[in-house]
Scaffold this motif. Structure first.
Motif, PDB file in Angstrom:
ATOM      1  N   LEU A 270       0.857  -1.187   0.000  1.00  0.00           N
ATOM      2  CA  LEU A 270       0.000   0.000   0.000  1.00  0.00           C
ATOM      3  C   LEU A 270       0.895   1.239   0.000  1.00  0.00           C
ATOM      4  N   TYR A 271       0.606   2.145  -0.915  1.00  0.00           N
ATOM      5  CA  TYR A 271       1.313   3.423  -0.951  1.00  0.00           C
ATOM      6  C   TYR A 271       0.306   4.557  -0.806  1.00  0.00           C
ATOM      7  N   GLY A 272       0.756   5.634  -0.234  1.00  0.00           N
ATOM      8  CA  GLY A 272      -0.051   6.853  -0.200  1.00  0.00           C
ATOM      9  C   GLY A 272       0.881   8.048  -0.158  1.00  0.00           C
ATOM     10  N   SER A 273       0.443   9.170  -0.707  1.00  0.00           N
ATOM     11  CA  SER A 273       1.307  10.352  -0.656  1.00  0.00           C
ATOM     12  C   SER A 273       0.485  11.633  -0.691  1.00  0.00           C
ATOM     13  N   LEU A 274       1.091  12.654  -0.158  1.00  0.00           N
ATOM     14  CA  LEU A 274       0.534  14.009  -0.233  1.00  0.00           C
ATOM     15  C   LEU A 274       1.668  14.901  -0.707  1.00  0.00           C
ATOM     16  N   ARG A 275       1.407  15.665  -1.770  1.00  0.00           N
ATOM     17  CA  ARG A 275       2.479  16.479  -2.355  1.00  0.00           C
ATOM     18  C   ARG A 275       2.010  17.907  -2.577  1.00  0.00           C
ATOM     19  N   TYR A 276       2.871  18.814  -2.246  1.00  0.00           N
ATOM     20  CA  TYR A 276       2.586  20.217  -2.533  1.00  0.00           C
ATOM     21  C   TYR A 276       3.586  20.692  -3.581  1.00  0.00           C
ATOM     22  N   ASN A 277       3.065  21.289  -4.651  1.00  0.00           N
ATOM     23  CA  ASN A 277       3.914  21.757  -5.749  1.00  0.00           C
ATOM     24  C   ASN A 277       3.977  23.273  -5.756  1.00  0.00           C
ATOM     25  N   TRP A 278       5.111  23.778  -6.165  1.00  0.00           N
ATOM     26  CA  TRP A 278       5.224  25.227  -6.328  1.00  0.00           C
ATOM     27  C   TRP A 278       6.362  25.533  -7.290  1.00  0.00           C
ATOM     28  N   GLY A 279       6.479  26.804  -7.545  1.00  0.00           N
ATOM     29  CA  GLY A 279       7.534  27.237  -8.463  1.00  0.00           C
ATOM     30  C   GLY A 279       7.009  27.373  -9.870  1.00  0.00           C
ATOM     31  N   GLU A 280       7.812  28.009 -10.678  1.00  0.00           N
ATOM     32  CA  GLU A 280       7.415  28.210 -12.068  1.00  0.00           C
ATOM     33  C   GLU A 280       7.168  26.855 -12.718  1.00  0.00           C
ATOM     34  N   PRO A 281       6.021  26.721 -13.345  1.00  0.00           N
ATOM     35  CA  PRO A 281       5.800  25.467 -14.075  1.00  0.00           C
ATOM     36  C   PRO A 281       6.897  25.242 -15.092  1.00  0.00           C
ATOM     37  N   SER A 282       7.249  24.028 -15.271  1.00  0.00           N
ATOM     38  CA  SER A 282       8.315  23.708 -16.218  1.00  0.00           C
ATOM     39  C   SER A 282       7.895  24.093 -17.628  1.00  0.00           C
ATOM     40  N   ASN A 283       8.845  24.643 -18.326  1.00  0.00           N
ATOM     41  CA  ASN A 283       8.610  24.916 -19.736  1.00  0.00           C
ATOM     42  C   ASN A 283       8.830  23.621 -20.505  1.00  0.00           C
ATOM     43  N   PRO A 284       7.792  23.103 -21.128  1.00  0.00           N
ATOM     44  CA  PRO A 284       7.901  21.783 -21.759  1.00  0.00           C
ATOM     45  C   PRO A 284       9.008  21.677 -22.788  1.00  0.00           C
ATOM     46  N   SER A 285       9.349  22.792 -23.376  1.00  0.00           N
ATOM     47  CA  SER A 285      10.330  22.664 -24.464  1.00  0.00           C
ATOM     48  C   SER A 285      11.715  23.135 -24.049  1.00  0.00           C
ATOM     49  N   MET A 286      11.857  23.432 -22.786  1.00  0.00           N
ATOM     50  CA  MET A 286      13.135  23.981 -22.347  1.00  0.00           C
ATOM     51  C   MET A 286      14.263  22.959 -22.481  1.00  0.00           C
ATOM     52  N   ASP A 287      15.356  23.423 -22.980  1.00  0.00           N
ATOM     53  CA  ASP A 287      16.560  22.593 -23.037  1.00  0.00           C
ATOM     54  C   ASP A 287      16.361  21.281 -23.776  1.00  0.00           C
ATOM     55  N   CYS A 288      15.575  21.285 -24.787  1.00  0.00           N
ATOM     56  CA  CYS A 288      15.422  20.035 -25.507  1.00  0.00           C
ATOM     57  C   CYS A 288      15.230  20.342 -26.987  1.00  0.00           C
ATOM     58  N   ASP A 289      16.111  19.821 -27.757  1.00  0.00           N
ATOM     59  CA  ASP A 289      16.032  20.068 -29.196  1.00  0.00           C
ATOM     60  C   ASP A 289      15.274  18.940 -29.871  1.00  0.00           C
ATOM     61  N   CYS A 290      14.126  18.683 -29.429  1.00  0.00           N
ATOM     62  CA  CYS A 290      13.373  17.588 -30.033  1.00  0.00           C
ATOM     63  C   CYS A 290      11.891  17.941 -30.046  1.00  0.00           C
ATOM     64  N   ASN A 291      11.149  17.106 -30.689  1.00  0.00           N
ATOM     65  CA  ASN A 291       9.726  17.354 -30.828  1.00  0.00           C
ATOM     66  C   ASN A 291       8.882  16.332 -30.088  1.00  0.00           C
ATOM     67  N   TYR A 292       9.460  15.703 -29.099  1.00  0.00           N
ATOM     68  CA  TYR A 292       8.768  14.561 -28.505  1.00  0.00           C
ATOM     69  C   TYR A 292       8.143  14.851 -27.151  1.00  0.00           C
ATOM     70  N   ILE A 293       8.345  16.033 -26.630  1.00  0.00           N
ATOM     71  CA  ILE A 293       8.045  16.191 -25.218  1.00  0.00           C
ATOM     72  C   ILE A 293       6.979  17.247 -24.933  1.00  0.00           C
ATOM     73  N   VAL A 294       6.060  17.367 -25.825  1.00  0.00           N
ATOM     74  CA  VAL A 294       5.015  18.367 -25.622  1.00  0.00           C
ATOM     75  C   VAL A 294       3.775  17.666 -25.068  1.00  0.00           C
ATOM     76  N   SER A 295       3.391  18.084 -23.906  1.00  0.00           N
ATOM     77  CA  SER A 295       2.182  17.525 -23.336  1.00  0.00           C
ATOM     78  C   SER A 295       0.965  18.209 -23.935  1.00  0.00           C
ATOM     79  N   LYS A 296      -0.001  17.446 -24.349  1.00  0.00           N
ATOM     80  CA  LYS A 296      -1.228  18.017 -24.882  1.00  0.00           C
ATOM     81  C   LYS A 296      -2.301  18.106 -23.806  1.00  0.00           C
ATOM     82  N   ARG A 297      -1.919  17.683 -22.603  1.00  0.00           N
ATOM     83  CA  ARG A 297      -2.872  17.744 -21.508  1.00  0.00           C
ATOM     84  C   ARG A 297      -2.862  19.158 -20.943  1.00  0.00           C
ATOM     85  N   LYS A 298      -3.956  19.863 -21.132  1.00  0.00           N
ATOM     86  CA  LYS A 298      -3.995  21.253 -20.681  1.00  0.00           C
ATOM     87  C   LYS A 298      -3.915  21.343 -19.159  1.00  0.00           C
ATOM     88  N   ASP A 299      -4.436  20.305 -18.492  1.00  0.00           N
ATOM     89  CA  ASP A 299      -4.460  20.354 -17.040  1.00  0.00           C
ATOM     90  C   ASP A 299      -3.205  19.768 -16.417  1.00  0.00           C
TER      91      ASP A 299
END
Lengths: 180, 478
Positions: B350-379
């Motif tokens: 059994l696993y359980g977790s509680l997480r709090y996130n903060w900070g600038e959201p990651s830029n999906p295309s930062m530091d990557c010269d490729c076309n594979y890492i774009v999330s289409k999930r708006k949420d």
């Protein structure tokens, strides 16, 4: 930029990790030598029977006893003791002999007990076997049967005034075994 | 008897590799596909992924709660027998354990369905698991014997061990219910190569003053060791080891004992930055019916040596009193083997977790010269930082074991993410772990290690684990 950060970290971790020198040969020094104990033989007879059997040779029996000769014991036993206890509440003076016999029926060791008529204290004897005891542990290892003989040195008519008079023979063994 | 030795050998090997199965660094490390294996309801934005066969997920965990290799084998000049006696025989309790787990993924992949909210994953992994609790009274009896210990009951319940090796074939569905909730489930078919267990033992051995003779030894035992699959392996080891790979392969691919299990999990966003997760893994069983051999001892007997009561004994003076005694004990405490099939349950986690996130959201295309890492999930927003706590529990022969973890997750764009953990459990109160996820184009590589402080002297570690994996991931075209 990230590589400049990552690889030094990995190298540092690799340098940081170490194993102090271990000496696995110590296992060879391990000794497992338990001391075990258990009863061996119990014999009891009422005084009534002593009176019913005429003559001095009251009882003699050769008991097969493989407990000492089974490999699990004989291959491992180092030394130990055999304890005897004789309780006499009869009116008879007696003598008892305990012999350890090998498979061929040869006597390896003999214990002699003189028993006074009641009231008399318990007769107790502790016999040691092994190095430095005067009796070789080989006696125990080779014992295949135990012969018990009891002679009635008294009469065949007297009755002890103690309740339920009996002659009782008790014995147990305590031995050290080398398991490793 | 040889089979018992084989069980002991398996157990010792299992213990060597061991331990506690907790994958606290991997858990909810959403950049890594294998995190789906510890929470099928993990929030994920992969379009598809493919694990590199055999290399996509390798994990070893080893631990001993009672003592370390260094405790016994340090070259410190102390008599080895003293160390064994003080640290092991009398130093450990019956709750101390040696336990271990390894997993090697043979195949792992996943893809998003036509319905973009559904993500499917599948694969095969090989797993070995073993646990043995310290059999304290057996050890004391072996080292000290029963002499001069009148009235002391040696508890036969102290023998508790189990172990197995199996392949797991799995297929899972991860479904985004809405912007806040993701749920997941995984069906598993188990194909077991072998297993053994001895977990429900009862009874005692005691020496007292005898009623008639000087001593009375009493054995009250209800012991059982169940095993499946070991006979054939034993024969192969004895006669022709070249047969062993074939036997194991056949058993691991549906030729052995089969079983079924499920994993369940969820992720729920309490608000934009706070996430709660949970999962229940290996809720399942295996039916053991092939090559079964069970060993049993059950009964009660008290022995005071050969007893001769006269005049009754005159009637059978030619009797073999010794053999009569042996036969009597055999009748009172029958022991033997049988081949009855049985069901055993997998160690459920059994696993359980509680997480709090903060900070600038990651830029999906930062530091990557490729076309594979774009999330289409708006949420699906990945913040740069995450901090929280995790709970882990596993059912064990002596009841549930728990671990508490505090963690900090840091993302450096898409290419790099680090997760550090501090875990408290029965093995260690100073367990600091570190996980690193590296994304180079579509190539994903992760590596994780546990209990880093113990790396100063690995031999003195109560616990260590190591995981790594290699995947190809796509988030879909831009």
């Amino acid at each position: 930029m990230k590589n400049r950060f990552l690889f030094p970290c990995i190298i540092l971790l690799a340098l940081y990790s170490c194993i102090e020198r271990q000496n696995f040969d110590q296992y060879e020094d391990l000794e497992i030598i338990p001391t075990v104990e258990a009863s061996i033989l119990y014999i009891e007879s009422p005084e009534r029977l002593l009176n019913e059997i005429p003559g001095q040779d009251f009882y003699s029996q050769d008991f097969n006893f493989d407990g000492f000769s089974v490999d699990a014991f004989s291959d491992r036993v180092l030394d130990g003791f055999v304890f005897y206890e004789i309780e006499n509440t009869t009116s008879k003076e007696m003598e008892a002999t305990v012999e350890f016999l090998d498979e061929g029926g040869n006597t390896l060791d003999t214990q002699y007990f003189h028993i006074d008529p009641a009231p008399t204290p318990l007769v107790q004897l502790q016999v040691a076997y092994g190095i430095g005891t005067g009796r070789s542990i080989e006696i125990i290892k080779n014992t295949s049967s135990i012969k018990v003989s009891v002679r009635n040195l008294g009469d065949n008519s007297s009755v002890s005034n103690l309740p339920d008079p009996k002659i009782i023979f008790r014995s147990s063994g305590q031995f050290r075994l080398r398991l490793k | 008897m040889r089979q018992v030795k084989l069980v002991l050998l398996s157990w010792l090997l299992g213990c060597f590799f061991i331990t506690a199965q907790n994958k606290q660094i991997l858990y909810d490390f959403t950049e890594i596909p294998q995190a789906l294996m510890v929470n099928p309801g993990m929030s994920t934005d992969f379009q598809w992924y493919a694990g590199i066969p055999v290399l996509s997920g390798i994990s070893f965990q080893a631990g001993s709660s009672g003592l370390t290799v260094n405790d016994l084998f340090a070259d410190d000049g102390v008599d080895f027998n003293v160390k064994v006696r003080e640290l092991a025989i009398y130093g450990m309790s019956t709750r101390d354990e040696l336990s271990g787990t390894y997993q090697v993924e043979l195949l792992n992949g996943g893809f998003r369905g036509r319905n973009r909210d559904n993500f499917y994953s599948f694969g095969i992994y090989n797993e070995g698991d073993a646990i043995g609790y310290w059999f304290k009274d057996y050890a004391i009896l072996a080292f000290e014997g029963n002499a001069n210990q009148l009235g002391r009951k040696f508890d036969l319940e102290h023998l508790k061990t189990r172990g197995e090796m199996l392949n797991v074939f799995h297929f899972g569905l991860n479904k985004r219910v809405d912007g806040a909730l993701t749920i997941g489930g995984r069906a598993k078919i188990y194909s077991s190569a072998f297993n053994f267990s001895s977990t429900k033992n009862k009874g005692y051995f005691v020496t007292n003053e005898g009623q008639n003779n000087l001593l009375a030894n009493t054995l009250d035992a209800d012991l059982e060791l169940r095993s499946s699959g070991l006979n054939e392996i034993e024969d192969a080891l004895d006669n022709d080891t070249s047969l062993l790979p074939g036997i194991l392969t056949r058993r691991l691919f549906f030729g052995g004992d089969l079983g079924f299990g499920i994993d369940l999990g969820f992720t729920y966003k309490l608000n934009k930055q706070t996430v709660i997760t949970g999962s229940l893994l290996d809720l399942g069983f295996v039916y053991s019916s092939t090559d079964v051999k069970n060993y049993t001892i059950k009964g009660n007997a008290t022995v005071e040596g050969i007893e001769v009561i006269l005049p009754d004994a005159f009637s059978n003076s030619n009797a073999d009193f010794w053999q009569d005694l042996v036969d009597e004990v055999d009748a009172l405490v029958p022991h033997g083997t049988n081949d009855k099939s049985y069901i055993y349950f997998r160690p459920t986690k059994l696993y359980g977790s509680l997480r709090y996130n903060w900070g600038e959201p990651s830029n999906p295309s930062m530091d990557c010269d490729c076309n594979y890492i774009v999330s289409k999930r708006k949420d699906y927003t990945k913040y740069a930082n995450g901090v929280g706590g995790q709970l882990y529990m596993i059912n064990r022969p002596r009841g549930p074991q728990a671990a508490l973890t505090a963690f900090y997750l840091r993302r450096f764009g898409r290419a790099l993410a680090l997760k550090t953990t501090y875990t408290v459990d029965k093995f260690s109160w100073s367990n600091i772990g570190l996980g690193l996820n590296l994304q180079a184009g579509p190539l994903n590589f992760y590596v994780m290690a546990d209990n880093l402080l113990a790396y100063r002297n690995l031999a003195d570690s109560h616990y260590s684990s190591f995981q790594l994996g290699l995947n190809i991931i796509s988030w879909g075209k831009k």
